[in-house]
Design a protein around this motif. Structure first.
Motif, short mmCIF file in Angstrom:
data_model
loop_
_atom_site.label_atom_id
_atom_site.label_comp_id
_atom_site.label_asym_id
_atom_site.label_seq_id
_atom_site.Cartn_x
_atom_site.Cartn_y
_atom_site.Cartn_z
N GLN A 14 31.36 34.26 3.54
CA GLN A 14 30.85 33.64 4.77
C GLN A 14 29.90 32.49 4.47
O GLN A 14 29.89 31.48 5.18
N GLY A 15 29.08 32.67 3.41
CA GLY A 15 28.18 31.57 3.01
C GLY A 15 28.95 30.34 2.58
O GLY A 15 28.59 29.20 2.93
N ILE A 16 30.02 30.57 1.82
CA ILE A 16 30.86 29.44 1.39
C ILE A 16 31.51 28.79 2.61
O ILE A 16 31.60 27.56 2.73
N LEU A 57 41.17 33.36 -0.60
CA LEU A 57 40.25 34.41 -1.05
C LEU A 57 39.91 35.36 0.09
O LEU A 57 39.79 36.58 -0.11
N GLU A 58 39.70 34.81 1.28
CA GLU A 58 39.38 35.68 2.41
C GLU A 58 40.52 36.65 2.70
O GLU A 58 40.28 37.82 3.06
N GLU A 59 41.77 36.16 2.56
CA GLU A 59 42.92 37.05 2.78
C GLU A 59 42.99 38.12 1.69
O GLU A 59 43.24 39.30 1.97
N GLU A 60 42.78 37.70 0.43
CA GLU A 60 42.92 38.63 -0.70
C GLU A 60 41.78 39.63 -0.76
O GLU A 60 41.97 40.79 -1.18
N ASP A 82 31.50 44.08 0.14
CA ASP A 82 30.32 43.54 -0.55
C ASP A 82 30.44 42.04 -0.83
O ASP A 82 29.45 41.35 -1.07
N LEU A 83 31.68 41.51 -0.84
CA LEU A 83 31.87 40.07 -1.10
C LEU A 83 31.92 39.22 0.17
O LEU A 83 31.91 37.99 0.10
N GLN A 138 31.87 24.26 6.33
CA GLN A 138 31.92 23.76 7.70
C GLN A 138 30.87 22.67 7.92
O GLN A 138 31.12 21.66 8.57
N GLN A 139 29.66 22.86 7.37
CA GLN A 139 28.62 21.84 7.47
C GLN A 139 29.03 20.57 6.73
O GLN A 139 28.74 19.45 7.17
#
Length: 843
Positions: free
Chosen positions: A507-509, A492-495, A501-502, A514-515
């Motif tokens: 980043q939250g996901i 998704l980050e690549e696409e 706006d997304l 990571q946590q």
């Protein structure tokens, strides 16, 4: 009861001192009234016979009166009395002053040895009255002092000595038994120079039957003809026999000593005279053993009156023996405290007081000495008494330490007296009985406690093992889920990289995933499966490296001190995880001070564990004896309630209002995976001390730099992607993992095939068909390691990436020597996968 004992005492005294006159008397109006007596023709004796003896007070004074016929003082004495000796009992009996009086119509000497024997006789008789126990004949054991070599069996020594002295074929010392005393049992028998064992025979029809009637007898050369029914005489070829009865109280036969010879006695009279020398010694020993047997039977029934608490009963019996105001029984426990098991007070009901700390206390010196402690009120002023002892009522205190088990725990009997009492109480015949019973009962109680503790610790160990398996299983499955989340998130980050706006949502996901990865890592650490790469470390150097970081995470009002040994402590460990252990412990210490100022101390030393020391760590930790590096983190906080101790290392346990994480549980898991152990204690001065034990690697081991080793590949170090027309095969039993990994590979330009099991992968495989394989380590049926082995046999140069939700520890040995294999820890992301491919497929 007392009358019967007085009669026995009179007979015994006459026998011991070989005097024709003896009596127990009581003083009344300056006249001694004779009670039980033998030999005296008068019923009263004037008190003036003993001018040097005052009847008042306590003690065992001895007075001797010698009045030969015709002397001026003879007018005061009975006509038949030329010699008399009197001894006062140590205390009043039945409200009267009693004495034992011995007499003789002829003059005799009265030696110091006789006086000591006299006092001993009085003390034994009185002690038997106090415990309400039947009196038996007692003589001191040194009537023939120095005769028997120390350590020898008395009966065997006498038998062998007589055999050699008399030059006879054999000597036997025997006791008689049976309802009618019709049988004999040899206590020792020497025959032709050898000692025979387990000899028993029927007395009927034997010369021994005559002996036990109380008469000595000899038969020289014709004993077989006199006793034709005695088959033992015939079988042994005995020609001569001499027998002497061993007499006890009231001249009652207890046994006999017999001389046997296969020829005629050269001197029958000498045989009897020589045996007679040992009569008193053998009779005393046989009587003593019977008394001990009686006392042993008494000890077995000593708790009948108190079925609820044997310790209370033993304490009550002790108090009764010495007529104490207070009596107590206890033992020193493993925490070096005096733990009372029973406390008896004559005047009031008392609850058991709390344990008495022994460290640096006078009571500790008493128990450590293993010697009886008897002090009067004046002496006790210099000793610190326990709080539950009233010094105003303590005229004397007696403490008798005893070993519960050789050189381990010390039990003790103690009494508080409101008057002075004699040291003779230590020699009371029931004292060893009570002590032995108390020691056995304390040992049994300790064994029960240890069994319960072992059972509890075994249960705790099983519980921790189950929690570890649960945590490891959850972490593995959790990593597979995260693999799907992070893999799809990377796509998704690549696409969506151009949709600004997304980006906050993505980043939250990413942050949440990571946590979740960090939490999964902690769960793996708790399960003990998190070792990545061990190396030999200088533990002191690693701690010094971390000092700036540790000071940074501590509040400024908390001081941090280090103390390291001069010698190097080398351990084989994962540097990253040892840093995590130290960080977690220091943070825990800072939280324990709850915002207050204080000090955290980090100490390092060596500790040697012997096999006996390992019990304290089982079943939580499996240690081997040897040298350990001991890393201590000590704080000055409020300490910890001991009741919470068994939960301190549990996951999410906290002394705060709610559990906040896996900090100490992670420490336990990481240390356990290094074959070490974690221990903790709360010093008396306050605070908490956590100790981490790690096996010493040896002083000769090479120490690489403590800087963390590089990963086999560096994510993001290259953007290189090998162009290939061959597909990549992804083998994993989880659909989500196969799909996420396949999408990431396809986005890199590779064609992808997938397989859900090892067998399915083998069916698709042909040499030179695939550019690279990604294999899951843990799969049902054929796992990834077995699949890799079979594929390597067909294509040795095939690049392979092993994937697992567990770290490398379990597979490191199998992969270390294979340059064409890499390892990826799930959940990995797009960058980690790309870097791994670049490392394996680079030209």
């Amino acid at each position: 009861m007392i009358d019967r004992s007085q009669e026995q005492l009179v007979r015994l005294a006459a026998e011991v001192f070989n005097l024709p006159m003896a009596a127990v008397a009581f003083l009344e109006q300056d006249v001694w009234h004779l009670g039980h007596s033998i030999g005296f023709q008068q019923a009263r004796l004037p008190q003036s016979l003993f001018p040097n003896w005052s009847p008042a007070g306590a003690g065992t004074d001895i007075s001797v009166y010698e009045s030969p016929p015709g002397s001026p003082a003879a007018s005061e004495a009975p006509d038949e009395l030329a010699f008399a000796a009197a001894g006062r009992f140590p205390k009043d009996l039945s409200g009267r002053r009693f004495a034992l009086i011995l007499g003789s119509p002829t003059q005799r000497s009265w030696s110091e040895r006789d006086q000591n024997l006299f006092k001993h006789l009085l003390g034994v008789w009185e002690s038997c009255q106090e415990c309400d126990y039947r009196f038996e004949g007692r003589k001191i054991s040194d009537l023939i002092g120095g005769l028997k070599p120390e350590g020898d069996n008395l009966y065997s020594w006498v038998a062998r000595h007589l055999s050699e002295e008399l030059q006879v074929s054999g000597v036997m010392v025997a006791e008689i038994f049976g309802q009618q005393f019709e049988k004999a049992r040899a206590l020792a028998m020497i025959w032709l120079g050898d000692e025979l064992e387990q000899v028993e025979y029927d007395l009927r029809g034997t010369p021994c039957a005559e002996v036990i009637t109380g008469q000595a007898c000899t038969y020289s050369g014709d004993v077989v003809q006199k006793f034709p029914d005695d088959l033992m005489l015939q079988d042994m070829g005995i020609a001569s026999y001499a027998g002497l009865p061993l007499l006890g109280q009231g001249r009652r036969p207890m046994g006999l000593v017999v001389a046997l010879h296969q020829a005629k006695f050269p001197d029958s009279e000498k045989v009897l005279l020589e045996m007679q020398k040992f009569h008193d010694l053998l009779s005393e020993e046989l009587s003593r053993q019977r008394i001990l047997a009686d006392l042993g039977r008494l000890a077995q029934s000593i708790d009948i009156s108190d079925k609820g608490n044997i310790f209370s009963n033993l304490t009550f019996n002790l108090a009764k023996i010495v007529q104490a105001k207070m009596a107590f029984l206890g033992f020193r426990d493993s925490e070096n405290q005096a733990k009372l098991l029973a406390l008896w007070d004559r005047d009031e009901a008392r609850d058991l007081p709390p344990d008495l700390p022994l460290t640096d206390s006078p009571f500790e010196k008493i128990l450590s000495s293993r010697k009886p402690f008897l002090k009067t009120a004046k002496d006790l002023q210099s000793h610190q008494l326990p709080d539950w002892v009233d010094p105003n009522s303590a005229a004397a205190m007696l403490v008798i330490p005893f070993a519960v088990e050789a050189e381990t725990e010390v039990g003790f009997f103690g009494v508080i007296h409101d008057r002075i009492f004699e040291k003779a109480v230590l020699e009371h015949p029931l004292m060893p009985v009570l002590i032995n019973r108390a020691a056995a009962e304390i040992k049994r109680r300790q064994a029960e406690i240890q069994a319960r503790q072992l059972e509890r610790r075994l249960f705790e160990g099983q519980r921790l093992e189950s929690l570890g398996l649960l945590a490891g299983g959850i972490a593995h499955d959790f990593n597979n889920l995260l693999m799907g989340i992070r893999g799809n998130l990377a796509m998704l980050e690549e696409e969506l990289s151009d949709q600004k706006d997304l980006q906050p949502c993505l980043q939250g996901i990413q942050l949440a995933s990571q946590q979740a990865v960090e939490l999964s890592s902690q769960m793996l650490a708790y399960s003990g499966k998190s070792i990545r790469q061990k190396q030999v470390l200088d533990l002191a150097g690693l701690c010094r490296e971390m000092e700036p970081l540790l000071r940074a995470v501590l509040p400024k009002r908390i001081l941090l001190n280090f103390k390291f040994p001069a010698s190097t402590c080398r351990v084989e460990a994962d540097a990253v995880q040892i840093r995590q252990v130290l960080m977690n412990l220091v943070r825990n210490s800072a939280e324990a001070m709850d915002g207050n100022s204080g000090t955290v101390q980090v100490h390092l030393n060596r500790r040697k564990l012997e096999p006996g020391d390992l019990t304290a760590f089982k079943p939580y930790f499996d240690l081997e004896p040897g040298e350990f590096a001991c890393l201590e983190v000590v704080d000055t906080g409020h300490g910890l309630d001991p009741k919470l101790g068994r939960h301190i290392l549990d996951p999410f346990f906290s002394t705060k209002t709610a559990g906040r994480g896996l900090g100490l549980a992670v420490v336990q898991g990481l240390v356990r995976s290094h074959q070490g152990a974690v221990d903790w204690s709360c010093p008396a001065r306050g605070g908490c001390c956590f100790r981490v034990l790690l096996p010493i690697a040896g002083d000769s081991a090479a120490i690489p730099p403590t800087k963390e080793e590089k990963e086999p590949f560096d994510a993001g170090s290259t953007e290189f992607v090998q162009a290939t027309t061959h597909p990549i095969l992804v083998v994993d039993d989880e659909d989500l993992v196969r799909q996420a990994t396949g999408r990431m590979l396809e986005s890199l330009g590779y064609s992808v095939l997938t397989a859900g099991s090892g067998r399915e992968a083998l069916d698709q495989f042909d040499p030179n068909r695939f550019a690279l394989l990604l294999l899951d380590v843990a799969m049902p049926g054929m796992d990834g390691l077995e699949l890799r082995r079979q594929l390597r046999s067909q294509d040795p140069e095939l690049p392979i990436v092993m994937m697992s939700g567990y770290p490398l520890a379990g597979t490191q040995r199998n992969l270390a020597d294979d340059p064409r294999t890499r390892f990826l820890l799930k959940p990995f992301g797009f960058r980690e996968l790309k870097a791994c491919l670049a490392d394996l497929l680079a030209p």
